[in-house]
Scaffold this motif. Structure first.
Motif, PDB file in Angstrom:
ATOM      1  N   VAL A  73       0.746  -1.168  -0.095  1.00  0.00           N
ATOM      2  CA  VAL A  73      -0.028  -0.093  -0.071  1.00  0.00           C
ATOM      3  C   VAL A  73       0.896   1.132   0.017  1.00  0.00           C
ATOM      4  O   VAL A  73       0.638   2.292  -0.515  1.00  0.00           O
ATOM      5  CB  VAL A  73      -0.820  -0.005   1.208  1.00  0.00           C
ATOM      6  N   VAL A  74       2.012   1.281   0.659  1.00  0.00           N
ATOM      7  CA  VAL A  74       2.878   2.388   0.602  1.00  0.00           C
ATOM      8  C   VAL A  74       3.797   2.562  -0.589  1.00  0.00           C
ATOM      9  O   VAL A  74       3.877   3.530  -1.121  1.00  0.00           O
ATOM     10  CB  VAL A  74       3.685   2.410   1.969  1.00  0.00           C
ATOM     11  N   PRO A  77       2.070   3.829  -4.328  1.00  0.00           N
ATOM     12  CA  PRO A  77       2.115   5.262  -4.776  1.00  0.00           C
ATOM     13  C   PRO A  77       3.518   5.789  -4.519  1.00  0.00           C
ATOM     14  O   PRO A  77       3.690   6.922  -5.578  1.00  0.00           O
ATOM     15  CB  PRO A  77       1.382   5.876  -3.437  1.00  0.00           C
ATOM     16  N   LEU A  78       4.436   5.498  -3.706  1.00  0.00           N
ATOM     17  CA  LEU A  78       5.792   5.812  -3.875  1.00  0.00           C
ATOM     18  C   LEU A  78       6.384   5.321  -5.286  1.00  0.00           C
ATOM     19  O   LEU A  78       7.238   6.456  -5.491  1.00  0.00           O
ATOM     20  CB  LEU A  78       6.553   5.031  -2.710  1.00  0.00           C
ATOM     21  N   VAL A  80       4.867   5.271  -8.146  1.00  0.00           N
ATOM     22  CA  VAL A  80       4.258   6.206  -9.039  1.00  0.00           C
ATOM     23  C   VAL A  80       4.821   7.620  -8.957  1.00  0.00           C
ATOM     24  O   VAL A  80       5.219   8.210  -9.964  1.00  0.00           O
ATOM     25  CB  VAL A  80       2.649   6.471  -8.695  1.00  0.00           C
ATOM     26  N   PHE A  81       5.075   7.976  -7.740  1.00  0.00           N
ATOM     27  CA  PHE A  81       5.813   9.305  -7.423  1.00  0.00           C
ATOM     28  C   PHE A  81       7.229   9.149  -8.026  1.00  0.00           C
ATOM     29  O   PHE A  81       7.490  10.232  -8.517  1.00  0.00           O
ATOM     30  CB  PHE A  81       5.820   9.399  -5.731  1.00  0.00           C
ATOM     31  N   VAL A 147       8.649  -2.671   7.805  1.00  0.00           N
ATOM     32  CA  VAL A 147       8.160  -1.938   7.103  1.00  0.00           C
ATOM     33  C   VAL A 147       9.290  -1.114   6.447  1.00  0.00           C
ATOM     34  O   VAL A 147       9.498  -1.091   5.293  1.00  0.00           O
ATOM     35  CB  VAL A 147       6.930  -1.327   7.093  1.00  0.00           C
ATOM     36  N   HIS A 148      10.028  -0.678   7.407  1.00  0.00           N
ATOM     37  CA  HIS A 148      10.931   0.466   7.018  1.00  0.00           C
ATOM     38  C   HIS A 148      12.016  -0.338   6.297  1.00  0.00           C
ATOM     39  O   HIS A 148      12.676   0.019   5.013  1.00  0.00           O
ATOM     40  CB  HIS A 148      11.742   0.973   8.213  1.00  0.00           C
ATOM     41  N   ILE A 151      10.474  -1.695   2.565  1.00  0.00           N
ATOM     42  CA  ILE A 151       9.853  -0.852   1.509  1.00  0.00           C
ATOM     43  C   ILE A 151      10.770  -0.584   0.368  1.00  0.00           C
ATOM     44  O   ILE A 151      10.252  -0.427  -0.792  1.00  0.00           O
ATOM     45  CB  ILE A 151       9.497   0.328   2.356  1.00  0.00           C
TER      46      ILE A 151
ATOM     47  N   LEU B   8      -0.151  13.489  -3.979  1.00  0.00           N
ATOM     48  CA  LEU B   8       1.043  12.321  -4.551  1.00  0.00           C
ATOM     49  C   LEU B   8       2.220  12.590  -3.941  1.00  0.00           C
ATOM     50  O   LEU B   8       3.161  11.958  -3.323  1.00  0.00           O
ATOM     51  CB  LEU B   8       0.946  11.857  -5.618  1.00  0.00           C
ATOM     52  N   SER B   9       2.793  14.004  -4.097  1.00  0.00           N
ATOM     53  CA  SER B   9       4.122  14.559  -3.920  1.00  0.00           C
ATOM     54  C   SER B   9       4.064  14.651  -2.312  1.00  0.00           C
ATOM     55  O   SER B   9       5.317  14.203  -1.973  1.00  0.00           O
ATOM     56  CB  SER B   9       3.912  15.986  -4.337  1.00  0.00           C
ATOM     57  N   PHE B  11       2.986  12.668  -0.279  1.00  0.00           N
ATOM     58  CA  PHE B  11       3.058  11.411   0.345  1.00  0.00           C
ATOM     59  C   PHE B  11       4.496  10.972  -0.025  1.00  0.00           C
ATOM     60  O   PHE B  11       5.012  10.072   0.817  1.00  0.00           O
ATOM     61  CB  PHE B  11       2.001  10.324  -0.424  1.00  0.00           C
ATOM     62  N   GLY B  12       4.900  11.005  -1.242  1.00  0.00           N
ATOM     63  CA  GLY B  12       6.092  10.648  -1.834  1.00  0.00           C
ATOM     64  C   GLY B  12       7.358  11.333  -0.821  1.00  0.00           C
ATOM     65  O   GLY B  12       8.257  10.574  -0.278  1.00  0.00           O
ATOM     66  N   ALA B  15       7.088   9.660   2.525  1.00  0.00           N
ATOM     67  CA  ALA B  15       7.962   8.267   2.467  1.00  0.00           C
ATOM     68  C   ALA B  15       9.302   8.541   2.597  1.00  0.00           C
ATOM     69  O   ALA B  15       9.965   7.547   3.152  1.00  0.00           O
ATOM     70  CB  ALA B  15       7.223   7.581   1.370  1.00  0.00           C
ATOM     71  N   PHE B  18      10.427   9.148   6.058  1.00  0.00           N
ATOM     72  CA  PHE B  18      10.202   7.953   6.836  1.00  0.00           C
ATOM     73  C   PHE B  18      11.421   7.022   6.329  1.00  0.00           C
ATOM     74  O   PHE B  18      11.937   6.388   7.484  1.00  0.00           O
ATOM     75  CB  PHE B  18       8.961   7.279   6.408  1.00  0.00           C
ATOM     76  N   ILE B  19      11.665   6.916   5.314  1.00  0.00           N
ATOM     77  CA  ILE B  19      12.829   5.940   4.990  1.00  0.00           C
ATOM     78  C   ILE B  19      14.419   6.550   5.415  1.00  0.00           C
ATOM     79  O   ILE B  19      15.070   5.650   5.875  1.00  0.00           O
ATOM     80  CB  ILE B  19      13.025   5.722   3.533  1.00  0.00           C
ATOM     81  N   PRO B  22      15.695   6.914  10.275  1.00  0.00           N
ATOM     82  CA  PRO B  22      16.407   6.432  11.489  1.00  0.00           C
ATOM     83  C   PRO B  22      17.866   6.587  10.989  1.00  0.00           C
ATOM     84  O   PRO B  22      18.774   6.685  12.110  1.00  0.00           O
ATOM     85  CB  PRO B  22      16.125   5.145  11.343  1.00  0.00           C
TER      86      PRO B  22
END
Lengths: 276, 266
Positions: A73-74, A77-78, A80-81, A147-148, A151, B8-9, B11-12, B15, B18-19, B22
């Motif tokens: 799910v994550v 879209p990532l 697509v981005f 998840v991290h 991904i 979308l942007s 969200f990107g 993400a 998030f990645i 850490p």
């Protein structure tokens, strides 16, 4: 065709590695199946009859299901981005963590989620909570950590397939009056399905075999198969139990991945032949 | 349409944060002067870097990891290159079986693979030794090395070899002057990535190391479980710095696209 002797010699080192792995797998099976009184399934009966072992088994597969679902799910879209951005640097940033040891990445989450970590410091600083909330040593922590780590794999699987989708199909559908949702569900999603299935399979397989993340971010009361094997092997020194758990893990992994592989065949057959 | 691409942007970028979070956090935490890990650090200092660089335990584990990764990368790259030379040029019975078995370490769940490697090392009395870990890591790394080398060799035009030989060049000379230079980028990539995978490996290694022999990631893991000082963050930062430098050098040598491509076979 038969191989010449010279060609066979060139293959020898790799054959040696394969045989070594085979020896290990065989020794593992032997230790779990062969007891003092010959061939037996005792170790497996013991596994199935132990309530904790079965609960660890079920929990591991639930976690694998949950983590694969979140990753897909994550990652969709990532991906697509990333395709829209048309910039390699973004892809590199997503892939960069693959170069960092998982023990370091998991440690990073301990610093963020811990009782004196970033999130709790922020929450208490803002006065939202007075005592630290529990974000790790439980299922939440393990899910975030896994998840991290996975991904990048999932995103890459989906990205490879998504970037090859013929844009004219999407534009054509839109020109013929299909709304965005219809274009997505009837054109984009079916065409990207092989990537989604690959992503789900990889993440499922990686999650049920995970050791370090459940060990560091999970609770001791609710282990996963990987951390249970670690515990049996390195804390209680119970090689036979750890061995049979490893075999059950492998067999159940194969069984869980099988439907996804069948779905992949089915999807690939339904897709139109690739035009070049 | 506008709002959808804006969502979308957002969200990107979320993400991406998030990645990378850490990793960035570990770097910041490594400059903490505190005895225990807390974030954000109360002030900045190099205390833990001094501690780590002055500790024979950390330096010893680092040395073991470097030696191990070097041996693993050399052996696996050579072995897989030789095998790929055969499988890309000859058709033989059992070839597809062989290629499937090369990928076998990827198909086993990590914990099970670790147990199988442990069972192997117990049989050959290699647990907790450099030799034992060397064999185990070579098996682990093999699928990642074999694939890019096969791809590299497939792109190579066999006609060049034939032309050289027709012109009277003996096979070994042809190999040295024609084949090897053409395939060099694939070899460098394979070496670099087997080095990094072996250097970072922890899941299997933790089962295979012994009292007298440990690797850096395994020492990090056991330190997190025992006292969890910010020394771990300092070591991790140094480790990342080293890996990034290494990757930068390699990607300068062979081109960044190839570097990403080879890791995607995971």
């Amino acid at each position: 065709m038969r191989l010449s002797r010279a060609a066979f010699l060139l293959l020898l080192p790799v054959l040696g590695m394969i045989l070594s792995l085979g020896t290990g797998v065989f020794a593992l099976i032997e230790q779990s199946f062969v007891g003092a009184d010959g061939l037996s399934l005792k170790a497996f009966q013991a596994f199935v009859s132990r309530r904790e072992a079965m609960s660890v088994f079920l929990y591991t597969h639930q976690m694998a299901l949950l983590v694969s679902a979140i990753c897909v799910v994550v990652s969709f879209p990532l991906a697509v981005f990333l395709v829209r951005k048309q910039n390699q640097a973004y892809v590199l940033l997503i892939m960069m963590p693959l170069l960092v040891s998982i023990v370091v990445r998991t440690y990073g989450w301990m610093v963020i989620l811990g009782p004196r970590g970033l999130i709790n410091a922020a929450l208490m600083g803002a006065g939202i909570t007075t005592a630290p909330i529990r974000l790790m040593f439980n299922t939440t922590g393990v899910v975030i950590g896994l998840v991290h780590i996975y991904i990048p794999f999932a995103t890459l699987s989906i990205l490879t397939v998504y970037s090859k989708i013929d844009r004219s199909l999407v534009d054509g559908a839109a020109a013929l009056g299909a709304g965005p949702w219809r274009v997505f569900s009837r054109i984009i999603l079916p065409l990207a399905m092989p990537g989604v299935i690959a992503a789900a399979s990889i993440v499922y397989l990686l999650t049920i075999g995970a050791v370090v993340t459940p060990l560091l971010l999970g609770s001791i009361q609710q282990m996963m198969l990987g951390s249970m094997i670690y515990d049996q092997m390195l804390v209680t020194f119970d090689f036979p139990s750890a061995g049979s758990a490893a075999i059950i893990l492998t067999l159940s992994a194969a069984l869980a991945i099988l439907p996804l592989q069948l779905a992949d065949r089915w999807v690939t057959r339904k897709l139109p032949a690739e035009r070049s | 349409m506008r709002t959808r691409s804006l969502v979308l942007s957002l969200f990107g970028y979320a993400a991406l944060v998030f990645i990378l979070a850490p990793i960035v956090i570990v770097v910041i935490a490594s400059f903490s002067p505190a005895r225990y890990m807390e974030f954000p650090p109360p002030s900045l200092s190099l205390r833990w870097y001094r501690e780590v660089l002055g500790s024979s335990d950390w330096l010893g584990a680092f040395g073991s990891s470097i030696v191990l990764a070097f041996c693993v990368a050399t052996a696996t790259t050579a072995a897989c290159f030789l095998a790929a030379l055969v499988t890309t040029r000859r058709r033989f019975v059992g070839k597809s079986l062989l290629e499937m078995l090369v990928q076998a370490p990827l198909l086993l769940p990590n914990a099970a693979l670790a147990m199988a490697l442990l069972a192997l090392l117990v049989q050959i009395k290699g647990r907790g030794t450099l030799g034992g870990l060397w064999i185990a890591h070579c098996i682990l790394v093999m699928p990642f090395v074999y694939r890019p080398l096969v791809n590299g060799l497939r792109q190579f035009d066999l006609g060049l070899e034939e032309a050289a030989m027709t012109l009277g060049s003996p096979p070994l000379r042809t190999f040295r002057l024609i084949t090897l230079p053409a395939i060099k980028p694939s070899l460098i990539t394979a070496f670099a990535f087997s080095f990094i995978i072996s250097f970072d490996e922890v899941t299997a290694s933790v089962f295979l190391v012994g009292v007298n022999y440990t690797t850096l990631p395994v020492k990090i893991l056991s330190d997190i479980q025992s006292d969890a000082t910010p020394a771990i963050a300092a070591v991790s930062t140094l480790l990342m710095l080293l890996t990034m430098t290494f990757v930068t050098i390699v990607s300068r040598m062979v081109g960044i696209g190839r570097v990403i491509g080879s890791r995607s076979g995971h």
